[in-house]
Motif scaffolding. Structure first.
Motif, mmCIF file in Angstrom:
data_model
loop_
_atom_site.group_PDB
_atom_site.id
_atom_site.type_symbol
_atom_site.label_atom_id
_atom_site.label_comp_id
_atom_site.label_asym_id
_atom_site.label_seq_id
_atom_site.Cartn_x
_atom_site.Cartn_y
_atom_site.Cartn_z
ATOM 1 N N SER B 64 -14.075 -57.890 44.066
ATOM 2 C CA SER B 64 -13.415 -58.601 42.976
ATOM 3 C C SER B 64 -12.124 -59.204 43.511
ATOM 4 C CB SER B 64 -13.148 -57.676 41.788
ATOM 5 O OG SER B 64 -12.412 -56.548 42.179
ATOM 6 N N ILE B 65 -11.769 -60.352 42.946
ATOM 7 C CA ILE B 65 -10.699 -61.171 43.508
ATOM 8 C C ILE B 65 -9.775 -61.665 42.401
ATOM 9 C CG2 ILE B 65 -10.201 -63.364 44.697
ATOM 10 C CD1 ILE B 65 -11.440 -61.346 46.554
ATOM 11 N N ARG B 66 -8.472 -61.691 42.709
ATOM 12 C CA ARG B 66 -7.491 -62.456 41.929
ATOM 13 C C ARG B 66 -6.714 -63.298 42.918
ATOM 14 N NH1 ARG B 66 -10.238 -60.372 38.826
ATOM 15 N NH2 ARG B 66 -9.755 -59.199 36.917
ATOM 16 N N ASP B 67 -6.466 -64.579 42.602
ATOM 17 C CA ASP B 67 -5.661 -65.350 43.523
ATOM 18 C C ASP B 67 -4.589 -66.150 42.810
ATOM 19 O OD1 ASP B 67 -8.337 -67.713 44.114
ATOM 20 O OD2 ASP B 67 -6.621 -67.963 42.771
ATOM 21 N N LEU B 68 -3.653 -66.634 43.613
ATOM 22 C CA LEU B 68 -2.511 -67.430 43.170
ATOM 23 C C LEU B 68 -2.452 -68.611 44.109
ATOM 24 C CD1 LEU B 68 0.186 -67.663 41.522
ATOM 25 C CD2 LEU B 68 1.209 -66.193 43.254
ATOM 26 N N TYR B 69 -2.460 -69.826 43.575
ATOM 27 C CA TYR B 69 -2.548 -70.980 44.453
ATOM 28 C C TYR B 69 -1.557 -72.058 44.069
ATOM 29 C CZ TYR B 69 -5.247 -72.980 40.581
ATOM 30 O OH TYR B 69 -5.634 -73.427 39.344
ATOM 31 N N GLY B 70 -1.247 -72.877 45.049
ATOM 32 C CA GLY B 70 -0.407 -74.049 44.819
ATOM 33 C C GLY B 70 -1.017 -75.212 45.579
ATOM 34 N N SER B 71 -1.065 -76.361 44.951
ATOM 35 C CA SER B 71 -1.733 -77.509 45.563
ATOM 36 C C SER B 71 -0.768 -78.634 45.901
ATOM 37 C CB SER B 71 -2.810 -78.053 44.618
ATOM 38 O OG SER B 71 -2.197 -78.582 43.454
ATOM 39 N N GLY B 72 0.502 -78.414 45.659
ATOM 40 C CA GLY B 72 1.471 -79.474 45.864
ATOM 41 C C GLY B 72 1.776 -80.235 44.597
ATOM 42 N N THR B 73 0.881 -80.159 43.628
ATOM 43 C CA THR B 73 1.119 -80.782 42.326
ATOM 44 C C THR B 73 1.037 -79.787 41.194
ATOM 45 O OG1 THR B 73 -1.227 -81.366 42.176
ATOM 46 C CG2 THR B 73 0.275 -83.028 43.084
ATOM 47 N N SER B 74 0.421 -78.662 41.441
ATOM 48 C CA SER B 74 0.288 -77.649 40.390
ATOM 49 C C SER B 74 0.113 -76.274 41.017
ATOM 50 C CB SER B 74 -0.899 -77.962 39.474
ATOM 51 O OG SER B 74 -2.116 -77.884 40.200
ATOM 52 N N ILE B 133 -3.877 -77.027 50.099
ATOM 53 C CA ILE B 133 -3.741 -75.925 49.150
ATOM 54 C C ILE B 133 -3.304 -74.669 49.880
ATOM 55 C CG2 ILE B 133 -6.146 -75.155 49.325
ATOM 56 C CD1 ILE B 133 -6.044 -74.691 46.263
ATOM 57 N N LEU B 134 -2.495 -73.854 49.193
ATOM 58 C CA LEU B 134 -2.063 -72.549 49.691
ATOM 59 C C LEU B 134 -2.550 -71.499 48.701
ATOM 60 C CD1 LEU B 134 1.402 -71.559 51.084
ATOM 61 C CD2 LEU B 134 0.428 -70.254 49.217
ATOM 62 N N VAL B 135 -3.118 -70.427 49.198
ATOM 63 C CA VAL B 135 -3.697 -69.400 48.323
ATOM 64 C C VAL B 135 -3.247 -68.013 48.772
ATOM 65 C CG1 VAL B 135 -5.819 -68.484 47.318
ATOM 66 C CG2 VAL B 135 -5.745 -70.857 48.110
ATOM 67 N N LEU B 136 -2.756 -67.228 47.832
ATOM 68 C CA LEU B 136 -2.515 -65.810 48.051
ATOM 69 C C LEU B 136 -3.609 -65.050 47.310
ATOM 70 C CD1 LEU B 136 1.325 -65.629 47.297
ATOM 71 C CD2 LEU B 136 0.214 -66.116 49.476
ATOM 72 N N THR B 137 -4.226 -64.094 47.966
ATOM 73 C CA THR B 137 -5.382 -63.430 47.372
ATOM 74 C C THR B 137 -5.209 -61.923 47.353
ATOM 75 O OG1 THR B 137 -6.846 -65.164 48.169
ATOM 76 C CG2 THR B 137 -7.873 -63.097 47.540
ATOM 77 N N ALA B 138 -5.519 -61.314 46.224
ATOM 78 C CA ALA B 138 -5.661 -59.862 46.116
ATOM 79 C C ALA B 138 -7.137 -59.557 45.980
ATOM 80 C CB ALA B 138 -4.916 -59.344 44.896
ATOM 81 N N GLY B 139 -7.636 -58.671 46.800
ATOM 82 C CA GLY B 139 -9.049 -58.347 46.754
ATOM 83 C C GLY B 139 -9.286 -56.861 46.666
ATOM 84 N N LEU B 140 -10.419 -56.518 46.113
ATOM 85 C CA LEU B 140 -10.832 -55.123 46.024
ATOM 86 C C LEU B 140 -12.292 -55.027 46.429
ATOM 87 C CD1 LEU B 140 -10.052 -52.202 44.979
ATOM 88 C CD2 LEU B 140 -11.267 -52.840 42.901
ATOM 89 N N TRP B 141 -12.593 -54.158 47.371
ATOM 90 C CA TRP B 141 -13.983 -53.830 47.694
ATOM 91 C C TRP B 141 -14.214 -52.437 47.153
ATOM 92 C CZ3 TRP B 141 -16.253 -50.986 52.219
ATOM 93 C CH2 TRP B 141 -17.666 -51.098 52.222
#
Lengths: 172, 175
Positions: B64-74, B133-141
């Motif tokens: 399962s995944i949660r992420d936080l991203y930025g694209s330069g515009t949002s 795009i820049l992405v920070l990801t939290a994951g759980l296995w």
């Protein structure tokens, strides 16, 4: 001949039972940067932040700014005069949920600058009311060398099985 | 002599034919944490970047995944749908500036403990144009097994990681 060690473990703690605080003291000033790798949860489901203080300083000398995502919304907040730094919202374990915190503390022994931290954390469990991923910058307004780090969850207990490892990085 | 703390385990460099995935298998259980570093480019030219899937010990359904991203515009945050539950980051694809690769770092603390495994990842695509795009990801296995295999693959079926894509696996000991 092998080169000198650059990235060294300083100390590690693994909780065999719940604890209110975790302390790393007598930290050597012989490194350039510190890296703190934490895997922890709370003893009960009560998502609140793990807090950090340096050198037993509980004055309002801390601030932070963070960017958070909870799977549907991105947000940001900041706080300027705190008695500690919130370094991560960790999951209540119920036996199966731990979050990850990776802290970088640069130039921790530089006596002319305030101390900054870069913090990346994720708190996720299979059963939790909040699930976050975040990046954070923190500031301790002191020029003292960091020789002690205290971690605490003021109204709960850190779960058994949580691990805390401090590494030192040498620039040369 | 001091015990090494941060140790190279193995690497993958993609050759001229491309690779449908990059896999690190038979991972020793003797370290405390695992750190993986990648330089990636997907063969897909759909959109400005390609998503990347994760497989752990041959399993995708326990992720399962949660992420936080930025694209330069949002900026935004997402939790991938069940059918894409193992999509965990984004990287450069073949619509990006030539010879440009995205970076990815993944960290698995305590990958050998007998409880669910958490994962943190930083990923970026890059291009000399809009659309990175820049992405920070939290994951759980959600498995109690020791991690012995980690594999990543481009999201779109038929896509590959192109030549010169690299991946490096490091083991970290806490004592």
């Amino acid at each position: 001949m092998a080169g000198a060690q650059t990235y060294e473990p300083i100390a590690t703690q693994t909780l065999g039972s719940t604890a209110a605080t975790v302390t790393f003291s007598s930290i050597s000033a012989g490194y350039t940067d510190l890296v703190f790798v934490i895997r922890c949860g709370w003893a009960i489901i009560n998502n609140a932040p793990l807090t950090l203080t340096f050198n037993s300083d509980t004055g309002t000398n801390y601030s932070y700014t963070r960017l958070l995502g909870n799977g549907s919304t991105a947000s940001s907040d900041t706080s300027g005069t705190n008695s500690n730094i919130d370094i991560g919202y960790m999951p209540g374990t119920n036996g199966n949920g731990f979050g990850t915190i990776i802290l970088n503390i640069m130039n921790y022994s530089n006596t002319t600058t305030y101390k900054t931290i870069l913090d990346k954390w994720e708190g996720q469990a299979s059963i939790s009311t909040k699930q976050y991923v975040a990046a954070e910058v923190g500031l301790w307004r002191s020029t003292a060398t960091i020789n002690r780090i205290d971690l605490a969850f003021p109204s709960n207990l850190i779960a058994s099985g949580s691990t805390f490892t401090l590494y030192g990085i040498k620039a040369a | 002599m001091a015990t090494p703390t941060y140790t190279f385990i193995s690497s993958v460099t993609v050759g001229s034919g491309g690779a449908s995935s990059i896999t690190f298998s038979s991972i020793p259980s003797t370290y405390t944490d695992l750190c993986l570093k990648f330089s990636l480019r997907s063969s897909s030219s759909v959109g400005s970047y390609d998503a990347v899937r994760l497989t752990v010990n041959g399993n995708t359904s326990l992720i399962s995944i949660r992420d936080l991203y930025g694209s330069g515009t949002s900026a935004g945050s997402e939790a991938p749908a069940t059918t894409d539950s193992n999509v965990f980051t984004y990287t450069s694809n073949s619509s990006n500036t030539a010879n440009t690769f995205g970076n990815l770092e993944m960290y698995f603390p305590n990958y050998g403990v007998s409880s669910a495994k958490s994962m943190y990842a930083d990923g970026v695509s890059e291009t000399n144009a809009s659309g990175s795009i820049l992405v920070l990801t939290a994951g759980l296995w959600n498995s109690t097994s020791t991690i012995s295999s980690i594999s990543i693959a481009p999201y779109l079926g038929g896509s590959t990681f192109v030549q010169y894509t690299t991946g490096y696996l490091y083991g970290i000991k806490n004592s």
